[in-house]
Motif scaffolding. Structure first.
Motif, PDB file in Angstrom:
ATOM      1  N   GLU A   1       0.808  -1.127  -0.069  1.00  0.00           N
ATOM      2  CA  GLU A   1      -0.012   0.126   0.085  1.00  0.00           C
ATOM      3  C   GLU A   1       0.957   1.296  -0.150  1.00  0.00           C
ATOM      4  O   GLU A   1       0.514   2.378  -0.496  1.00  0.00           O
ATOM      5  CB  GLU A   1      -0.831  -0.080   1.137  1.00  0.00           C
ATOM      6  CG  GLU A   1      -2.066  -0.857   1.076  1.00  0.00           C
ATOM      7  CD  GLU A   1      -2.925  -1.246   2.500  1.00  0.00           C
ATOM      8  OE1 GLU A   1      -2.487  -0.764   3.430  1.00  0.00           O
ATOM      9  OE2 GLU A   1      -3.949  -1.524   2.506  1.00  0.00           O
TER      10      GLU A   1
ATOM     11  N   CYS B   1       2.311   1.979  -3.668  1.00  0.00           N
ATOM     12  CA  CYS B   1       1.122   2.481  -4.413  1.00  0.00           C
ATOM     13  C   CYS B   1       0.604   3.904  -4.169  1.00  0.00           C
ATOM     14  O   CYS B   1      -0.208   4.563  -4.824  1.00  0.00           O
ATOM     15  CB  CYS B   1      -0.143   1.625  -4.400  1.00  0.00           C
ATOM     16  SG  CYS B   1       0.213  -0.139  -5.064  1.00  0.00           S
ATOM     17  N   SER B   2       1.421   4.437  -3.326  1.00  0.00           N
ATOM     18  CA  SER B   2       0.925   5.858  -2.832  1.00  0.00           C
ATOM     19  C   SER B   2       1.649   6.969  -3.880  1.00  0.00           C
ATOM     20  O   SER B   2       2.737   6.480  -4.413  1.00  0.00           O
ATOM     21  CB  SER B   2       1.203   6.318  -1.377  1.00  0.00           C
ATOM     22  OG  SER B   2       2.609   6.302  -1.348  1.00  0.00           O
TER      23      SER B   2
ATOM     24  N   ILE C   1       0.273   3.874 -10.557  1.00  0.00           N
ATOM     25  CA  ILE C   1      -0.574   3.384  -9.449  1.00  0.00           C
ATOM     26  C   ILE C   1      -1.745   2.679  -9.568  1.00  0.00           C
ATOM     27  O   ILE C   1      -1.916   1.393  -9.126  1.00  0.00           O
ATOM     28  CB  ILE C   1      -1.033   4.820  -8.781  1.00  0.00           C
ATOM     29  CG1 ILE C   1      -0.019   5.571  -8.208  1.00  0.00           C
ATOM     30  CG2 ILE C   1      -2.364   4.300  -7.572  1.00  0.00           C
ATOM     31  CD1 ILE C   1      -0.557   6.890  -7.727  1.00  0.00           C
TER      32      ILE C   1
ATOM     33  N   ARG D   1      -1.784  -1.526  -8.671  1.00  0.00           N
ATOM     34  CA  ARG D   1      -2.997  -2.035  -7.820  1.00  0.00           C
ATOM     35  C   ARG D   1      -3.626  -3.236  -8.489  1.00  0.00           C
ATOM     36  O   ARG D   1      -4.142  -4.134  -7.626  1.00  0.00           O
ATOM     37  CB  ARG D   1      -3.918  -0.620  -7.432  1.00  0.00           C
ATOM     38  CG  ARG D   1      -3.393   0.008  -6.580  1.00  0.00           C
ATOM     39  CD  ARG D   1      -4.431   1.233  -5.989  1.00  0.00           C
ATOM     40  NE  ARG D   1      -3.963   2.344  -5.410  1.00  0.00           N
ATOM     41  CZ  ARG D   1      -3.929   2.179  -3.835  1.00  0.00           C
ATOM     42  NH1 ARG D   1      -4.141   0.868  -3.415  1.00  0.00           N
ATOM     43  NH2 ARG D   1      -3.375   3.160  -3.084  1.00  0.00           N
ATOM     44  N   SER D   2      -3.856  -3.134  -9.680  1.00  0.00           N
ATOM     45  CA  SER D   2      -4.670  -4.203 -10.316  1.00  0.00           C
ATOM     46  C   SER D   2      -3.531  -5.338 -10.866  1.00  0.00           C
ATOM     47  O   SER D   2      -4.124  -6.385 -11.419  1.00  0.00           O
ATOM     48  CB  SER D   2      -4.989  -3.640 -11.727  1.00  0.00           C
ATOM     49  OG  SER D   2      -3.912  -3.077 -12.581  1.00  0.00           O
TER      50      SER D   2
END
Length: 752
Positions: A7, A10-11, A51, A55-56
């Protein structure tokens, strides 16, 4: 519960922080071709896409762009270049996991780690040398380390350290992504970590962490920088024992192979990371010093100052060596840099716009040594003084060159005036040549046609019939040793010469010359002729229209043949029939010489098929024969003026009424005095015509003017500038010296 590592990755803040590092290093892009500027122009889009892809689970790195970097050993190191997008992701991953690794890593490892580096590694090694009882050194180096790291072992270590499986997957994806070359050919990465990747140094340190732990159970005198490490021991036996244990550990536990380990005495000195160490301190080996001096000497500049690239190279040397080496070595390197800058200023002074540009460029230079830093202001002043001095000399040279051009222009102007007054050619029937005061005058049917001061006259030529001279003119010319020559068509049939030409002669000594003396003189005359022909061929090939392939081919054949014959003549020994041999060699050369002239003039439609002497009816041969007649009389007069018998030749055998020595000596001057003039006129497309089988009067006038201008044109001979016709006299003097006192005769060789 805090955010997971994934997490955090991904920021936007994490990726932006990573991008700033990538940008600060001015990184080169990879296979996608993006530059820093192009990427930043659409930074929001790129980071937003990243991002979403992360995430995907669809982030798919580009393959590494395969590049080869030459190594000092002659081999090539393969590196893989990342795209800027993928470099940003790897940098972000490193920022997240590196703190965990740093808590684990040991203090003996210095390569590619925060707050570590080469300088601390070398100082630690020096400390182990100087402050402990160590006397022996064991140096280890893993064979092809980065490319042989086992993936299973590496990834197992990662999983034990990083609890986030998605981060582990992304690291593995980054490591195993393939590589493509310039032809887009794919190469799998089955083992190893790609050199050039952001994560690779950190992963390489992780892979050897277990080895660091193992060695520290054997000794604390251990320093590692990436895959280059040294172990210091008190005894040779201890060093050999650790070598055996280290070799087995690396092979069995890490599946790595060592290059041949080195064991030696510390007191003998050893090199570590480019620096030589012993118990007395740090230094440079002679090879390393020579390499650094060559790198400094190879620095390049633009407009007299270092480019950003060169400044970066120098700063690299400064940052690496400036913190470690003793002062005297740093001073030596600094002085090499100053010499390089001074040389650049001297060589490129014209490219430096002004003193301000130079000073700004010099301001970027930071010295290594304290001594040179203290003298910085003085050194920079010396360099600017060099600039001003060299520029002043250059400006002075420019002014000198400008003045010299103006002087030479004026000198040429007056030499033309001198030549105009030195030659008087009268050809109009009904002309009368006389003296009026101090002037030579020519009247045609009672009307004044020419009037000039007589003081500068050096030659009087009468061409054709129906021209009369006063006895005053004859007396005037004879008193001043001015020859008067008479021509009919292309034949020189008479000369009026002063008895002063015959005041002292060498006729007796000339007649008593041995056959060998005659041979030597004859051979030198023919050598001179052939060299002058060769030089004229080179002159026309260089300066005139010789773009046709057949001309180039004939040029190569002609120059080669002339060179060959000259070589044969130099080695030719005396023989009783030397005349026939020399004339035969001359004839061989003439075939090739005139073939080249024929090819040269082919496009000029002059109809030149080959050399014809008597009875010529074509334009070129008729012009050559007419031009040669002027050479004959000048050579004749030069020989008489030096007391030589024109009838006593050395190449051509004596013939009643024939000036055979004139025939011999004139060979030296045909190419430059006549051939060059005639060929040049034809190539320039001048209005040259025949009337029947003879040259028309207009062509004779043009040719006469051209030949006389050539006679009066100045050139350098034996270091002195003089008119071409005076060289005839100088050569006659040298022939007289050869006959009279045996002095070596050197024939006239024209420059081209």
């Amino acid at each position: 519960m805090g955010k997971s590592l994934f997490e955090a990755l991904c920021s936007l803040g994490q990726l932006m922080s990573a991008w700033r590092l990538v940008k600060a290093k001015n990184s080169v892009g990879g296979i996608d071709g993006f530059t820093i500027v192009e990427f930043e122009n659409r930074l929001d889009k790129h980071l937003t896409e990243l991002i979403a892809e992360l995430r995907s689970g669809t982030w798919k790195p580009q393959p590494y762009k395969k590049m080869g970097i030459p190594k000092k050993t002659g081999e090539t190191r393969t590196i893989g270049l990342l795209s800027l997008k993928d470099k940003t992701v790897q940098t972000a991953i490193k920022q997240i996991v590196e703190p965990r690794f740093e808590k684990l890593f040991l203090g003996n490892s210095y390569g590619y780690r925060p707050q570590k580096g080469h300088a601390k590694a070398i100082r630690r090694a020096l400390f182990e040398c100087q402050n402990k009882a160590n006397q022996w050194l064991l140096r280890l180096d893993i064979d092809n380390y980065f490319d042989t790291i086992n993936h299973d072992i590496l990834f197992a270590r990662l999983r034990s350290l990083i609890p986030d499986e998605e981060i582990n997957r992304l690291i593995q994806l980054s490591v195993k992504m393939g590589m493509v070359n310039k032809k887009q050919k794919w190469e799998e990465i089955e083992c190893g970590v790609p050199q050039g990747a952001v994560l690779s140094p950190m992963l390489a340190n992780l892979y050897l962490h277990q080895f660091d732990q193992f060695i520290l159970t054997r000794t604390r005198s251990y320093v590692r920088y990436a895959d280059d490490f040294i172990i210091l021991c008190e005894t040779q036996n201890r060093a050999e024992a650790i070598r055996e244990e280290a070799t087995v550990f690396l092979k069995e536990r890490l599946q790595l192979s060592l290059n041949a380990p080195e064991i030696g005495k510390i007191e003998d000195g050893f090199e570590f990371l480019g620096i030589t160490l012993d118990k007395t301190g740090l230094s440079l080996s002679e090879n390393k010093k020579r390499e650094l001096l060559q790198r400094i000497d190879g620095l390049e500049s633009h407009n007299g100052v270092f480019t950003d690239k060169e400044t970066k190279l120098w700063n690299g040397i400064r940052n690496y060596y400036g913190k470690l080496l003793p002062e005297n070595t740093l001073v030596e390197l600094d002085k090499a840099l100053v010499r390089k800058v001074q040389t650049m200023i001297e060589q490129q002074v014209g490219k430096i716009r002004n003193i301000s540009v130079l000073k700004n460029g010099l301001a970027e230079i930071a010295f290594l040594s304290a001594e040179m830093q203290l003298k910085r202001k003085q050194i920079l002043q010396q360099l600017t003084d060099t600039y001003l001095a060299v520029k002043g000399k250059k400006q002075s040279k420019i002014a000198d060159d400008q003045n010299r051009r103006l002087i030479n222009s004026r000198k040429t102007e007056y030499r033309k005036k001198e030549a105009e007054g030195s030659e008087l050619v009268v050809r109009t029937p009904g002309s009368y040549i006389g003296i009026s005061g101090q002037n030579i005058v020519v009247r045609i049917q009672g009307k004044m046609a020419y009037k000039k001061p007589s003081a500068s006259l050096r030659h009087l030529t009468v061409i054709g019939q129906g021209v009369s001279l006063s006895s005053n003119v004859i007396r005037f010319c004879m008193d001043r040793r001015i020859p008067v020559d008479f021509f009919d068509s292309s034949v020189h049939y008479a000369s009026v010469l002063s008895l002063k030409f015959m005041e002292s002669t060498l006729w007796g000594q000339q007649a008593r010359m041995t056959e060998n003396q005659r041979f030597v003189l004859a051979k030198r005359l023919i050598l001179g002729k052939l060299k002058n022909q060769a030089n004229l061929v080179k002159y026309f090939q260089k300066y005139h229209k010789t773009t046709k392939e057949d001309v180039d081919t004939q040029f190569a054949l002609t120059t080669a043949k002339l060179s060959e014959i000259v070589g044969e003549l130099k080695e030719l020994p005396f023989a009783e029939n030397y005349n026939e041999v020399l004339i035969g060699k001359e004839a061989q050369a003439a075939v090739h010489y005139w073939k080249y002239v024929g090819k040269l003039l082919k496009d000029d439609k002059a109809g030149f098929e080959g050399r014809v002497r008597r009875g010529a009816t074509d334009l070129v041969n008729s012009m050559l024969n007419y031009a040669y007649s002027f050479l004959y009389n000048r050579v004749w007069q030069a020989l008489l003026g030096e007391g030589l018998n024109p009838m006593d030749g050395v190449l051509h055998k004596r013939q009643a009424g024939k000036p055979t020595l004139v025939f011999d000596v004139v060979e030296l001057f045909r190419a430059q005095g006549a051939d060059r003039v005639v060929i040049g006129m034809v190539q320039r497309g001048m209005a040259l015509k025949m009337e029947g089988n003879l040259l028309c009067d207009a062509t004779k006038r043009i040719l006469t003017k051209g030949v006389l201008e050539r006679m009066n044109r100045y050139e350098k001979y034996r270091g002195e500038e003089m008119p071409f016709e005076r060289i005839f006299v100088e050569q006659a003097k040298e022939i007289a010296a050869y006959i009279g006192s045996g002095k070596t005769f050197k024939p006239y060789i024209a420059k081209w």
